[in-house]
Write a protein that holds these residues in place. Structure first.
Motif, short mmCIF file in Angstrom:
data_model
loop_
_atom_site.label_atom_id
_atom_site.label_comp_id
_atom_site.label_asym_id
_atom_site.label_seq_id
_atom_site.Cartn_x
_atom_site.Cartn_y
_atom_site.Cartn_z
N GLN A 1 34.58 35.31 40.90
CA GLN A 1 34.82 35.48 42.34
C GLN A 1 36.00 34.65 42.87
OE1 GLN A 1 31.03 34.72 41.60
NE2 GLN A 1 31.49 36.75 40.80
N LEU B 1 31.30 41.88 45.81
CA LEU B 1 31.47 43.33 45.61
C LEU B 1 31.46 44.06 46.95
CD1 LEU B 1 29.14 43.88 42.52
CD2 LEU B 1 31.65 43.87 42.54
N ILE C 1 36.39 49.94 41.28
CA ILE C 1 36.10 48.52 41.06
C ILE C 1 35.48 48.38 39.68
CG2 ILE C 1 34.73 46.53 41.76
CD1 ILE C 1 34.94 47.45 44.62
N LEU D 1 33.72 45.86 36.98
CA LEU D 1 33.01 44.59 36.81
C LEU D 1 32.75 44.39 35.33
CD1 LEU D 1 31.44 42.09 37.69
CD2 LEU D 1 29.49 43.59 38.21
N GLU E 1 32.35 36.46 34.82
CA GLU E 1 32.32 37.69 35.60
C GLU E 1 33.74 38.00 36.07
OE1 GLU E 1 27.83 37.14 37.51
OE2 GLU E 1 29.61 36.74 38.73
N THR F 1 36.08 40.77 38.03
CA THR F 1 36.16 41.97 38.85
C THR F 1 37.63 42.32 39.07
OG1 THR F 1 35.89 40.54 40.81
CG2 THR F 1 33.97 41.79 40.09
#
Length: 277
Positions: A8, A74, A86, A88, A109, A111
């Protein structure tokens, strides 16, 4: 347009020791956001995507679940980038040089946001032609259905030169079972029954595949999940492909065989709000 976030945070930096890079040790989802004109906003089929990621992680013995921080991230991306893709991607994180996974994963993670391929709109309107790939998928029930990070078979399939007039590859497994296209699940229609391949030995269990099956069943359409062969392709009345970005589209040709568009394809696309415009 591509933007990238790692855990993030706006960055493109990932450790060179990440197990996703070293071993393909992780899973991913490719998702589509609703267009501004849609009656709802956000990511299409988000709950199904997150559930499939969690199931994939469980099968790979990765302890992961979607955090509130990730879900909020998200949601923000969906608001900023309507009618977009998108992606992920989850890895087990950094875990040493060898194959043995660490006792406790430090999940990475990733994205990213991408434009939806412009030709998908043409495919929705005109359908696609498939050529049979000479490269076949290996059977491995421990990994079948999972959208894991080792996609070398698909890389090899896509490295083939398509014949003129064809859009994608139809892929079989090493036992000559029909499995999927190079990046989509497949359905066939014969005498008003709908069939889709069993993928307990090879292939990816697509989220849109699941959504289409549910939509058809709710409308009283008989859907069978079973092994399919070349003969089933040859004898089909209609054939469709599904994935999360283009929804459901008709196949008009496989090799030398031509097919009529299925009469219900447009209705299913409208119900699932997957029509590109």
């Amino acid at each position: 347009m591509t933007q990238v976030w790692v855990n993030q945070q706006t960055t493109i930096n990932v450790s060179p020791f990440d197990r996703g890079l070293a071993y393909g040790d992780g899973v991913f989802a490719t998702m589509r956001t609703y267009p501004k004109s849609a009656p709802q906003s956000g990511i299409m089929l988000l709950k199904l995507h997150l559930a499939r990621l969690a199931q994939g992680c469980e099968r790979l013995h990765i302890n992961w679940g979607p955090s509130e921080t990730l879900i909020s991230h998200l949601s923000d991306l969906a608001q900023q980038y309507p009618n977009s893709c998108i992606k992920l991607l989850l890895t087990r994180g950094v875990g040493g040089r060898g194959y043995q996974a660490p006792e406790q994963a430090n999940i990475t993670e990733i994205t990213s946001v991408h434009e939806i391929p412009i030709h998908y709109q043409t495919w929705q309107k005109q359908g696609v032609a498939l050529a049979t790939s000479k490269i076949k998928l290996a059977q491995q029930p421990l990994l079948a259905g999972i959208k894991h990070l080792n996609r070398l078979e698909q890389v090899l399939i896509k490295s083939q030169q398509l014949p003129d007039g064809f859009n994608d590859w139809l892929v079989y497994d090493t036992q000559d079972n029909v499995i999927e296209a190079s990046m989509a699940n497949i359905f066939i229609v014969k005498a008003e029954q709908v069939f889709t391949p069993a993928i307990n030995q090879a292939g990816v269990s697509g989220v849109m595949r699941e959504a289409v099956i549910e939509a058809l069943l709710s409308n009283g359409v008989d859907v069978r999940i079973q092994p399919l062969s070349l003969n089933d392709i040859v004898d089909a009345d209609s054939i469709m492909l599904t994935n999360s970005l283009f929804g459901i589209i008709n196949v008009i040709k496989v090799d030398k065989n031509s097919y009529q568009p299925w009469a219900n394809t447009i209705a299913v696309a409208q119900k699932l709000q997957t029509t590109l415009s």
